[in-house]
Scaffold this active site. Structure first.
Site, mmCIF file in Angstrom:
data_model
loop_
_atom_site.group_PDB
_atom_site.id
_atom_site.type_symbol
_atom_site.label_atom_id
_atom_site.label_comp_id
_atom_site.label_asym_id
_atom_site.label_seq_id
_atom_site.Cartn_x
_atom_site.Cartn_y
_atom_site.Cartn_z
ATOM 1 N N GLY A 1 8.924 -19.788 17.635
ATOM 2 C CA GLY A 1 8.878 -20.785 16.557
ATOM 3 C C GLY A 1 8.839 -20.139 15.180
ATOM 4 C CG ASP B 1 16.373 -3.724 3.067
ATOM 5 O OD1 ASP B 1 15.667 -3.678 4.086
ATOM 6 O OD2 ASP B 1 16.326 -2.872 2.158
ATOM 7 N N GLY C 1 6.762 -17.441 21.435
ATOM 8 C CA GLY C 1 7.650 -18.528 21.844
ATOM 9 C C GLY C 1 8.866 -18.671 20.944
ATOM 10 C CB SER D 1 1.553 -13.795 12.553
ATOM 11 O OG SER D 1 0.995 -12.943 13.535
ATOM 12 C CB SER E 1 -0.887 -0.002 1.251
ATOM 13 O OG SER E 1 -1.276 1.324 1.576
ATOM 14 C CE LYS F 1 1.327 -20.269 16.852
ATOM 15 N NZ LYS F 1 2.442 -20.686 17.707
ATOM 16 C CB ALA G 1 4.261 -10.368 26.497
ATOM 17 C CE LYS H 1 -6.175 -25.355 2.645
ATOM 18 N NZ LYS H 1 -6.016 -26.734 2.165
ATOM 19 C CB SER I 1 -3.316 -18.942 23.762
ATOM 20 O OG SER I 1 -2.573 -18.495 22.660
#
Lengths: 334, 334
Positions: B193, B183, B191, B319, B38, B63, B219, B58, B88
């Site tokens: 992953g 770049d 966690g 994500s 955008s 995940k 967190a 999906k 969670s």
């Protein structure tokens, strides 16, 4: 095919050549929008659905394709005084952006009841807003006045060869993308610019493809027009789909009459439900008008109509995503 | 490059080979997600941004890549008793779907404070829900009990070679898509992953690429861990980004320690603002965790840090998009 022979005999406002020219002209400026699919939605529909995400187009709607084609079709002499239109929003923002890219002024007549986010888009892209009453008559007379004062070029939101040709580029793109061969495309219908372009291009490439319109019950002028065999306009419209309140024009009507295989009308509550599914399952922000194709394919009137039982691989055009979401954010902030 | 030489010396939990194997294994099942851009957001950021839309994956989040790789890595003998996890939400739904595709049971331990829509996804995909208290200790002990009772295989949400390898396929896909040479890639961190897989694959392909983590202030265990040079866990977390409350594991920490070039922490209000921009400008439904990469790139701490002034073409991983939108719909219905 009856439609095919009619295409040869009748000269419509646009054709595959003007649409291919539009595609070349606008290519440097438009996004090629992705096609998404969801097995959850396929299961709900009982068909394979392929969502052409024009909500990701610049300006948040397919309208930028037509506006861009029109603005970049103008001679320099024509262009210099700018462009004028009247629009409830998405064409307005699209034309403002196209004019900005060409470096010319855009004068935009907007009805007072247009959604806030659509007006903000016009302003973001540098369009000059002129307010009108929310009737087609007031929109047209205000635009005529601006035309006279500025000498700019009027670009109608849909009843224009250049606009129709630009919208038709969606078909070219969709049919070239990596999806199974589509047997059906479902398109929101308002003034008919989008569906005219889509039908002209799609049926030129594959005469057997079905093109179906999706229309709100509360603005069902196209369904009434098809039934009557002539353009019907309504004294008023009443639908949550603010982008689908316009009536067919003399350039779009012949295409809708001859090449659109059917019109599926849906209630506002079906549109809202489809919109919810777009957010929750597809993760795509659509405006009510943008969700109507999904509403159509999930409606009883579609599912139970034997004429559409062979519609297996269906392209659905998610036409736009400009919607006021203020309430969601207020809730989040609390 | 320091990072490159470290990659040769240290054996991490995954590597480019395991990630390429994962890509081949999961290819029949996953969506290749589009990359959106955008100009409005580029202007806000002062950089070119490329959004990798894993919210369209999906199950509504990245995940599914890791879960799918793990489930289809199992021998038939291992697989038959099913899989167990505690999560969670997004890993839980992803594992349920992957198990369903393989035809094996999935036992899902879910903390009682998980978002409703994430629990609904687990149920939609046929996962069997077992509730725990909302602490890591209760999650782990409940999962251990289920393991004992069922003989199923435990698949940790992130501290697992197969999971990390699956998430790394995002880098392979992103760097092959039609975007300018990136770049920098900005990745949400919880966690570890996702960022471990992304960093291992991206730096194997282009050792000069920067991989930056985006983390909520409430967190910020990864930022604290990087500063301390060892894994730090927090007594509690407090952030709107419900997907980013986990702590680094012993398999993800070495990758974060060595290959992640920096961690940008942002406040919840910045996450909400970025989420709003995703809806209003990109037209993409993201959950708070999904919007944090955009929040990071727009933050003062990123913009004013001279270390990142040369970050010009930035990939941002959106994500996930699993968020409760009930309030929006209530407002629409009125």
């Amino acid at each position: 095919m009856e439609a095919e022979s009619q295409m040869r005999e009748v000269k419509y406002a646009a054709d595959i050549s003007s649409i291919r020219e539009a595609q070349a002209r606008i290519k440097p400026f438009v996004h090629q929008t992705p096609v998404l699919s969801s097995e959850s939605l396929n299961a709900l529909a009982g068909r394979q659905l392929f969502f052409k995400c024009e909500c990701f187009q610049k300006g948040g709607a397919f309208k930028f394709r037509g506006a861009c084609n029109a603005v970049f079709s103008l001679d320099d002499d024509q262009a210099v005084k700018g462009v004028v239109t009247h629009s409830s929003g998405n064409h307005a923002a699209a034309l403002s952006l196209a004019a900005k890219l060409r470096g010319i002024p855009a004068y935009i007549v907007i009805p007072k009841n247009a959604p806030k986010c659509k007006v903000e888009n016009v302003i973001r892209y540098g369009g000059q807003v002129i307010w009108s009453e929310p009737t087609m008559q007031s929109r047209e007379s205000t635009a005529a006045k601006v035309l006279q004062e500025t000498g700019a070029v009027l670009l109608h939101p849909y009843n224009d060869r250049r606009i129709i040709s630009g919208q038709g580029t969606i078909s070219l793109e969709l049919l070239e993308q990596q999806v199974p061969q589509l047997d059906t495309i479902i398109v929101p219908i308002s003034g008919g610019g989008l569906i005219s372009g889509v039908a002209l291009a799609a049926k030129s490439i594959n005469p057997a493809i079905r093109v179906l319109a999706a229309e709100p019950e509360g603005a069902n002028d196209a369904a009434q027009s098809k039934a009557a065999g002539r353009i019907i306009t309504l004294p008023e419209t009443n639908t949550v789909a603010d982008g689908l309140r316009a009536f067919l024009g003399d350039l779009t009507w012949p295409v809708v009459r001859d090449l659109v295989d059917g019109i599926i009308t849906v209630e506002d509550k079906e549109i809202i439900h489809a919109m919810k599914l777009c957010y929750e399952i597809l993760k795509v922000v659509v405006e009510p008008s943008g969700a109507i194709g999904l509403a159509a394919v999930l409606s009883d009137s579609f599912k139970k109509n034997s004429a559409w039982k062979d519609c297996s691989n269906i392209g659905i055009i998610l036409s736009g995503g400009n919607v006021d979401l203020g309430i969601l954010w207020d809730a989040y902030r609390k």
